[in-house]
Design an enzyme around this catalytic site. Structure first.
Site, PDB file in Angstrom:
ATOM      1  N   CYS A 337      -3.719  -5.933  -1.587  1.00  9.61           N
ATOM      2  CA  CYS A 337      -3.033  -5.884  -0.838  1.00  9.61           C
ATOM      3  C   CYS A 337      -3.417  -5.678   0.821  1.00  9.61           C
ATOM      4  CB  CYS A 337      -1.498  -5.193  -0.564  1.00  9.61           C
ATOM      5  SG  CYS A 337      -1.414  -3.226  -0.564  1.00  9.61           S
ATOM      6  N   HIS A 386       2.116  -0.498  -0.319  1.00 14.25           N
ATOM      7  CA  HIS A 386       2.414  -1.833   0.029  1.00 14.25           C
ATOM      8  C   HIS A 386       2.186  -2.681   0.827  1.00 14.25           C
ATOM      9  CE1 HIS A 386       1.724  -5.441  -1.663  1.00 14.25           C
ATOM     10  NE2 HIS A 386       3.476  -5.958  -1.171  1.00 14.25           N
ATOM     11  N   HIS A 398       1.760 -11.625   1.113  1.00 10.22           N
ATOM     12  CA  HIS A 398       1.197 -10.551   1.241  1.00 10.22           C
ATOM     13  C   HIS A 398       0.585 -11.242  -0.504  1.00 10.22           C
ATOM     14  CE1 HIS A 398       4.906  -9.835  -2.294  1.00 10.22           C
ATOM     15  NE2 HIS A 398       4.468 -10.877  -2.062  1.00 10.22           N
TER      16      HIS A 398
END
Length: 427
Positions: A337, A386, A398
């Protein structure tokens, strides 16, 4: 500068329509919505792009509105593919559009056995044009394919839009009026071109030369071409490089870079040639490439505004849709990520730290995210673990561990329960 930013924002808003049409969990993808006249939707722009690639949508710009031009393009496509001609894009039409389209096939199957017809004289040559059928059409397609103008993967006995385009290209090469109609003159020139290409080239006999009074100086080697000629129908990495250069110069408007030299690329080349006083042929020769290099060397490096950086970051992210998730990945072969976020911003010379926690500490908190802000989540570990880039309308892009690079929605319960807040990068 303000005008430039506004122009790029308008262009990117059109692009963002296609970007946001990427399927979300619980949302529709292209092919799930029935499209018809009067519809306004991002899927319409994708539909127009596909129809444009196949030669049916003739307008220079694609939009999100399904109007009379789009309806006519759909009906032409349906007619050429043996579908119900109603101008409505439903399941059957999608099946042809998104699969292998047979727009060059007549409704009834026919043999594809090569035809060995004798050349016809001008006095009794049959004129062929859009919707003509018969074995003479197939022979015409075979000859044009041999000459490199007919690019469809198979020949048929139906004169459709691809045949029309192939004939038009040949006529341009012969300085004929580009009507797309295979009249007697066009057919005669096609037959001559085929015969000339098939004829073996006989080696010329060397002429005797008198003995030189002085030692002969070896002839200087002839300069070799540094690049091959690129034109309609060409495929390969050279086409990708060409499209990228034209895009950077502002002439290639299509959102995706491909390896196929189609009508969009040809239009872009012609626009460049016209803008710089070159013969408008749509063919990329060495002189065209040299002119592009000259223009690139003169073009000053613009100073990017924050709005431009945001626009480019979103465009960079769009090009990576579908890239797989790889733990600790930082390249287009696979991202985690934070590696994904770091990569798309680095392409715009914005340096970010490597980990999610470090990015959290290096950015400024905002009460409500704007497009381009980072949104943070607490997932597998305590604290920020994240993150993604906010796109507007509660959507963010993402690199998810189970999805790779994708778009998700902040309002879904999974993300709501784990949302920590949004932060802004100061650039």
């Amino acid at each position: 500068m303000e005008n430039t930013v506004v122009k790029r924002l308008v262009m990117t808003s059109a692009f963002a329509g296609a970007f946001f049409a990427v399927p979300l969990v619980g949302e529709a993808a292209l092919g799930d919505n029935t499209l018809k006249q009067g519809t306004t939707h991002a899927d319409v722009q994708q539909l127009q792009s596909i129809l444009k690639q196949k030669g049916y949508f003739k307008d220079s710009q694609t939009t999100t509105y399904f109007g009379p031009i789009t309806k006519k393009a759909v009906m032409d496509f349906q007619k050429a593919n043996g579908l119900v001609v109603d101008g409505i894009v439903g399941k059957n039409t999608y099946g042809k559009l998104l699969g292998k389209s047979f727009q060059e096939l007549a409704p009834k199957p026919t043999t594809t056995k090569p035809i060995t017809a004798k050349p016809a004289s001008n006095s009794n040559t049959r004129v062929m044009k859009l919707s003509s059928t018969g074995q003479a059409v197939m022979k015409l397609q075979q000859d044009l394919k041999f000459l490199g103008y007919f690019t469809y993967y198979k020949t048929t006995d139906y004169y459709g839009t691809i045949t029309t385009e192939a004939v038009r290209k040949f006529q341009i090469s012969q300085k004929l009026k580009a009507t797309g109609v295979a009249d007697a003159k066009t057919q005669e020139l096609i037959r001559k071109a085929v015969a000339a290409k098939k004829a073996p080239t006989a080696p010329s006999k060397p002429k005797p030369t008198p003995a030189p009074s002085k030692p002969a100086t070896p002839p200087a080697p002839k300069p070799q071409p540094t690049s091959k000629e690129l034109k309609f129908g060409t495929t390969g990495p050279e086409v990708k490089q060409l499209q990228t250069r034209l895009k950077n110069l502002g002439f290639f408007k299509y959102p995706m870079i491909t390896d196929y030299f189609g009508t969009v690329t040809e239009d872009s080349v012609e626009a460049f040639q016209k803008a710089h006083g070159l013969p408008v042929t749509g063919v990329v020769t060495k002189s065209v490439l040299d002119k592009m290099t000259e223009v690139e060397n003169k073009k000053p490096e613009p100073v990017k505004t924050p709005n431009e950086i945001t626009i480019n970051v979103i465009a960079n992210a769009a090009e990576l849709m579908g890239t797989p998730y790889v733990w600790a990945g930082t390249t287009p072969s696979g991202f985690d990520c934070s590696g994904f976020i770091q990569y798309v911003f680095a392409k715009e010379d914005v340096a970010l730290p490597r980990t999610v926690a470090q990015m959290w500490n290096a950015t400024t908190a905002v009460s409500k995210p704007a497009v381009g802000d980072l949104v943070f989540f607490e997932t597998y570990a305590t604290g920020p673990s994240h993150l993604g880039i906010y796109l507007g309308n509660d959507q963010f892009v993402h690199s998810g561990s189970s999805t790779g690079v994708t778009i998700s929605n902040l309002t879904y319960k999974y993300w709501q329960d784990r949302y920590l807040g949004s932060k802004r990068i100061n650039y």
